[in-house]
Write a protein that holds these residues in place. Structure first.
Motif, PDB file in Angstrom:
ATOM      1  N   ASN A 103       0.680  -1.326   0.327  1.00 37.84           N
ATOM      2  CA  ASN A 103       0.489  -0.163   0.159  1.00 37.84           C
ATOM      3  C   ASN A 103       1.240   0.817  -0.375  1.00 37.84           C
ATOM      4  OD1 ASN A 103      -3.097  -0.439  -0.142  1.00 37.84           O
ATOM      5  ND2 ASN A 103      -3.023   0.397   2.119  1.00 37.84           N
ATOM      6  N   LEU A 104       0.577   2.104  -0.436  1.00 36.95           N
ATOM      7  CA  LEU A 104       0.861   3.839   0.009  1.00 36.95           C
ATOM      8  C   LEU A 104       1.045   4.303   1.206  1.00 36.95           C
ATOM      9  CD1 LEU A 104      -0.411   6.303  -0.956  1.00 36.95           C
ATOM     10  CD2 LEU A 104      -1.031   5.486  -3.255  1.00 36.95           C
ATOM     11  N   VAL A 105       2.044   4.850   1.427  1.00 36.35           N
ATOM     12  CA  VAL A 105       1.519   5.409   2.531  1.00 36.35           C
ATOM     13  C   VAL A 105       1.827   7.160   1.939  1.00 36.35           C
ATOM     14  CG1 VAL A 105       2.890   6.224   4.265  1.00 36.35           C
ATOM     15  CG2 VAL A 105       2.509   3.522   3.939  1.00 36.35           C
ATOM     16  N   LEU A 106       1.012   7.922   3.076  1.00 37.18           N
ATOM     17  CA  LEU A 106       1.947   9.485   2.545  1.00 37.18           C
ATOM     18  C   LEU A 106       1.751  10.192   3.769  1.00 37.18           C
ATOM     19  CD1 LEU A 106      -2.066   9.756   0.866  1.00 37.18           C
ATOM     20  CD2 LEU A 106      -0.617  10.518  -0.126  1.00 37.18           C
ATOM     21  N   ILE A 107       2.464  11.197   3.596  1.00 33.79           N
ATOM     22  CA  ILE A 107       3.780  11.863   5.096  1.00 33.79           C
ATOM     23  C   ILE A 107       3.498  12.943   4.102  1.00 33.79           C
ATOM     24  CG2 ILE A 107       5.818  12.024   5.602  1.00 33.79           C
ATOM     25  CD1 ILE A 107       6.456   9.122   4.997  1.00 33.79           C
ATOM     26  N   ASP A 108       2.825  13.695   4.900  1.00 30.20           N
ATOM     27  CA  ASP A 108       2.801  15.306   4.696  1.00 30.20           C
ATOM     28  C   ASP A 108       2.415  15.476   3.343  1.00 30.20           C
ATOM     29  OD1 ASP A 108       3.025  15.517   7.764  1.00 30.20           O
ATOM     30  OD2 ASP A 108       5.169  15.894   6.759  1.00 30.20           O
ATOM     31  N   GLY A 109       1.071  14.368   2.954  1.00 31.57           N
ATOM     32  CA  GLY A 109       0.625  14.430   1.931  1.00 31.57           C
ATOM     33  C   GLY A 109       1.569  14.012   0.573  1.00 31.57           C
ATOM     34  N   TYR A 110       2.824  13.791   0.466  1.00 31.73           N
ATOM     35  CA  TYR A 110       3.549  12.677  -0.540  1.00 31.73           C
ATOM     36  C   TYR A 110       3.503  11.412  -0.276  1.00 31.73           C
ATOM     37  CZ  TYR A 110       5.931  17.471  -0.850  1.00 31.73           C
ATOM     38  OH  TYR A 110       6.620  19.022  -0.680  1.00 31.73           O
ATOM     39  N   GLU A 111       3.541  10.870  -1.358  1.00 24.78           N
ATOM     40  CA  GLU A 111       3.292   9.250  -1.669  1.00 24.78           C
ATOM     41  C   GLU A 111       3.745   8.558  -1.814  1.00 24.78           C
ATOM     42  OE1 GLU A 111       0.509   8.661  -5.127  1.00 24.78           O
ATOM     43  OE2 GLU A 111      -1.171   9.299  -4.538  1.00 24.78           O
ATOM     44  N   GLY A 134     -10.765   6.111  -2.273  1.00 30.92           N
ATOM     45  CA  GLY A 134     -11.404   4.064  -2.334  1.00 30.92           C
ATOM     46  C   GLY A 134     -11.054   3.546  -1.593  1.00 30.92           C
ATOM     47  N   LYS A 135      -9.700   3.311  -1.171  1.00 28.31           N
ATOM     48  CA  LYS A 135      -8.534   2.249  -0.211  1.00 28.31           C
ATOM     49  C   LYS A 135      -8.267   3.022   1.236  1.00 28.31           C
ATOM     50  CE  LYS A 135      -5.049  -0.181  -2.106  1.00 28.31           C
ATOM     51  NZ  LYS A 135      -3.834  -0.195  -3.052  1.00 28.31           N
ATOM     52  N   LYS A 136      -8.400   1.767   2.019  1.00 30.03           N
ATOM     53  CA  LYS A 136      -7.296   2.603   3.267  1.00 30.03           C
ATOM     54  C   LYS A 136      -6.178   2.529   2.971  1.00 30.03           C
ATOM     55  CE  LYS A 136     -10.762   0.199   6.365  1.00 30.03           C
ATOM     56  NZ  LYS A 136     -11.055   1.429   7.319  1.00 30.03           N
ATOM     57  N   THR A 137      -6.272   4.031   3.422  1.00 31.43           N
ATOM     58  CA  THR A 137      -3.769   4.017   3.420  1.00 31.43           C
ATOM     59  C   THR A 137      -3.622   4.896   4.601  1.00 31.43           C
ATOM     60  OG1 THR A 137      -4.738   5.257   1.234  1.00 31.43           O
ATOM     61  CG2 THR A 137      -2.280   5.919   2.627  1.00 31.43           C
ATOM     62  N   LEU A 138      -2.045   4.344   5.475  1.00 29.87           N
ATOM     63  CA  LEU A 138      -1.666   5.312   6.293  1.00 29.87           C
ATOM     64  C   LEU A 138      -1.158   6.232   6.188  1.00 29.87           C
ATOM     65  CD1 LEU A 138      -0.679   4.428   9.065  1.00 29.87           C
ATOM     66  CD2 LEU A 138       1.554   3.811   8.198  1.00 29.87           C
ATOM     67  N   TYR A 139      -1.945   8.035   6.944  1.00 31.00           N
ATOM     68  CA  TYR A 139      -1.438   9.312   6.841  1.00 31.00           C
ATOM     69  C   TYR A 139      -0.363   9.814   7.496  1.00 31.00           C
ATOM     70  CZ  TYR A 139      -5.023  10.530   3.430  1.00 31.00           C
ATOM     71  OH  TYR A 139      -5.597  10.699   2.175  1.00 31.00           O
ATOM     72  N   ILE A 140       0.679  10.758   7.435  1.00 31.68           N
ATOM     73  CA  ILE A 140       1.859  10.162   8.509  1.00 31.68           C
ATOM     74  C   ILE A 140       1.847  12.146   8.706  1.00 31.68           C
ATOM     75  CG2 ILE A 140       3.659  10.275   9.461  1.00 31.68           C
ATOM     76  CD1 ILE A 140       4.000   7.584   8.038  1.00 31.68           C
ATOM     77  N   THR A 141       1.643  12.330   9.766  1.00 25.11           N
ATOM     78  CA  THR A 141       2.014  13.795   9.610  1.00 25.11           C
ATOM     79  C   THR A 141       3.415  13.933  10.566  1.00 25.11           C
ATOM     80  OG1 THR A 141      -0.234  13.963   9.839  1.00 25.11           O
ATOM     81  CG2 THR A 141       0.738  15.882  11.187  1.00 25.11           C
ATOM     82  N   THR A 142       4.048  14.730   9.708  1.00 20.75           N
ATOM     83  CA  THR A 142       5.567  14.868  10.921  1.00 20.75           C
ATOM     84  C   THR A 142       5.681  16.082  11.714  1.00 20.75           C
ATOM     85  OG1 THR A 142       6.607  16.615   9.260  1.00 20.75           O
ATOM     86  CG2 THR A 142       6.679  14.160   8.316  1.00 20.75           C
ATOM     87  N   GLN A 143       4.771  17.092  11.645  1.00 17.72           N
ATOM     88  CA  GLN A 143       4.767  18.026  12.379  1.00 17.72           C
ATOM     89  C   GLN A 143       4.273  18.113  14.011  1.00 17.72           C
ATOM     90  OE1 GLN A 143       6.231  21.285  11.721  1.00 17.72           O
ATOM     91  NE2 GLN A 143       6.578  19.860   9.480  1.00 17.72           N
ATOM     92  N   ARG A 144       4.689  17.649  14.481  1.00 19.96           N
ATOM     93  CA  ARG A 144       4.723  17.094  16.427  1.00 19.96           C
ATOM     94  C   ARG A 144       3.733  18.252  17.091  1.00 19.96           C
ATOM     95  NH1 ARG A 144       6.428  12.542  17.099  1.00 19.96           N
ATOM     96  NH2 ARG A 144       8.397  12.333  16.682  1.00 19.96           N
TER      97      ARG A 144
END
Length: 144
Positions: A103-111, A134-144
């Motif tokens: 699965n692709l992962v989105l880190i701050d919007g980057y695939e 339409g697909k479950k995807t992991l979103y990651i935010t780098t800002q605390r």
């Protein structure tokens, strides 16, 4: 008319969730992705930095990271004996969240599409699974 409105609403919400964070500046050290902010905090382990302003100026060894070089990309050299930072692959991150490894992962919007790409654990501030096209995807935010 309602169908068009709802289609537009769904499309715009999907686009909004995947917006790239313009303040995120990525860095690569030992073939592992982090952020410039992460290395600014951990100055004690940094031997040197080399910043590239555009994807076109990246050396051959960093070309595979051109997809995250919109705001430039910094190559970081870590001091000898200081490489003990946690690192995870995209596949492992997906696995931890019961998602398919590829699965692709989105880190701050980057695939991040390559499951073998490694990232430093220090950049994983917030993680959540959301729907993306339409697909479950992991979103990651780098800002605390």
């Amino acid at each position: 008319m309602k169908k068009i409105f709802y289609s537009l609403l769904v499309f715009s919400s999907a686009t909004l969730f995947a917006q790239k964070n313009p303040s995120t500046r990525f860095a690569v050290a030992n073939d592992v992705v982090g952020t410039v902010d992460m290395f600014n905090i951990r100055k004690d382990i940094v031997q040197s930095k080399n910043a590239y302003k555009t994807a076109a100026t990246l050396p051959q060894s960093l070309k595979k990271y051109s997809f995250i070089a919109e705001n430039g990309l910094t190559e970081v050299k870590i001091k000898q004996g200081q490489g003990g930072l946690d690192r995870l692959t995209i596949a492992k991150l997906n696995n931890q969240h019961q998602l398919p490894n590829d699965n692709l992962v989105l880190i701050d919007g980057y695939e991040f599409k390559d499951p073998a790409t490694a990232v430093y654990g220090d950049l994983l501030a917030k993680m959540e699974v959301k729907d993306y096209n339409g697909k479950k995807t992991l979103y990651i935010t780098t800002q605390r």
